[in-house]
Design an enzyme around this catalytic site. Sequence first.
Site, mmCIF file in Angstrom:
data_model
loop_
_atom_site.group_PDB
_atom_site.id
_atom_site.type_symbol
_atom_site.label_atom_id
_atom_site.label_comp_id
_atom_site.label_asym_id
_atom_site.label_seq_id
_atom_site.Cartn_x
_atom_site.Cartn_y
_atom_site.Cartn_z
ATOM 1 N N LYS A 54 0.844 -1.205 0.000
ATOM 2 C CA LYS A 54 0.000 0.000 0.000
ATOM 3 C C LYS A 54 0.874 1.247 0.000
ATOM 4 O O LYS A 54 0.602 2.212 -0.716
ATOM 5 C CB LYS A 54 -0.930 0.000 1.225
ATOM 6 C CG LYS A 54 -2.052 -1.027 1.114
ATOM 7 C CD LYS A 54 -2.831 -1.203 2.403
ATOM 8 C CE LYS A 54 -3.814 -2.363 2.268
ATOM 9 N NZ LYS A 54 -4.528 -2.683 3.495
ATOM 10 N N GLN A 98 -4.811 -1.786 9.687
ATOM 11 C CA GLN A 98 -4.572 -3.054 8.991
ATOM 12 C C GLN A 98 -5.041 -4.219 9.865
ATOM 13 O O GLN A 98 -4.616 -4.347 11.013
ATOM 14 C CB GLN A 98 -3.072 -3.183 8.667
ATOM 15 C CG GLN A 98 -2.707 -4.419 7.886
ATOM 16 C CD GLN A 98 -3.292 -4.413 6.466
ATOM 17 O OE1 GLN A 98 -3.297 -3.386 5.784
ATOM 18 N NE2 GLN A 98 -3.790 -5.552 6.030
ATOM 19 N N ASP A 121 -10.981 2.819 4.223
ATOM 20 C CA ASP A 121 -11.450 1.457 3.948
ATOM 21 C C ASP A 121 -12.964 1.382 3.783
ATOM 22 O O ASP A 121 -13.501 0.327 3.448
ATOM 23 C CB ASP A 121 -11.026 0.533 5.108
ATOM 24 C CG ASP A 121 -9.851 -0.346 4.714
ATOM 25 O OD1 ASP A 121 -9.559 -0.433 3.518
ATOM 26 O OD2 ASP A 121 -9.249 -0.945 5.616
#
Length: 287
Positions: A54, A98, A121
């Site tokens: 990422k 994460q 997200d």
Amino acid sequence: MEAKILDGKALAQKIQAELKQQVEELTPKIGRPPGLAVLMVGDNPASAAYVRNKERACEKVGIASFGKHFPTETSQEELKQVIEELNKDDRVDGILVQLPLPDGLDSVSLLHQIDPDKDADGLHPVNLGRLVRGEPGLRSCTPAGVMRLMEEYQIPLRGKKAVVVGRSILVGKPLALMLLAADATVTIAHSRSQNLGEITRDADILVAAAGRKDLITADMVKPEAIVIDVGINKVTDEAGNSRLVGDVNFDAVKTVAGYITPVPGGIGPMTVALLLANTVWSYSQKK
Ligand code: NDP
């Protein structure tokens, strides 16, 4: 005839090139580059690889990374404070935690802590609510990646039968809502569904998001169906070499399906591209 490949890797590169251009145009107007903060706790090697991936993608597009890596024993309260600081930090447009987190940490309550307008997200209840209501907002990256890939290949969805295997809040549920918003007739299957093959054989569009290798075999697929494989499963051969496979038995299903996504190179890169797109979208709201 063999199924055509839905090339997520190529589309992800195209999206990243478009985002890079958008960032170049917006940076002088906003006076700073976009920023994404990825919080990682503990030493899960798979998570570490995802985070690196990422951050590398951010760099290519011109997004500043405010990544933070915490030791396994970090407390819930410390993480909550970090998120509060990032919520206030004007350089940060997107925040993500994460997953999975080490045992003892509550990911849901941390997720609730994130400012919904920085929820890269798209998993905060406010953004899920916006999805249910059909309002604009940050969308969950993997399902949004699935939709974007089908859009690129001009797969018709209106009135089609779509079956999503998996009902997680991360993939299955939001994807079912997105397919519904695109006027598909949607069925969600899960581990308690009976006669899975009967359900999937009916699908014009079949999405596998269960995390079970070889769950979808050729006899479970309608001829010419669109098959999207979200699953990521690690398999290790006798020599000890490991590789990633999806939930779909690719070699057999590609002889039946009309279109199919590979693993790797399908939905994985699309997920990262949509994460960047979410960050740039939040950033663009500030101009
Ligand atoms: P979860 O484990 O949270 O959910 C799995 C879902 O699949 C559950 O709803 C479960 O049903 C269902 N399921 C499990 N086994 C079966 C079965 N035998 N038959 C039918 N349904 C079944 O996983 P996620 O949704 O987080 O992820 C799914 C997969 O996608 C994983 O392999 C994950 O690694 C991958 N993934 C890939 C991403 C990418 O970028 N490509 C991003 C995110 C995830 P029930 O609810 O009844 O337990």
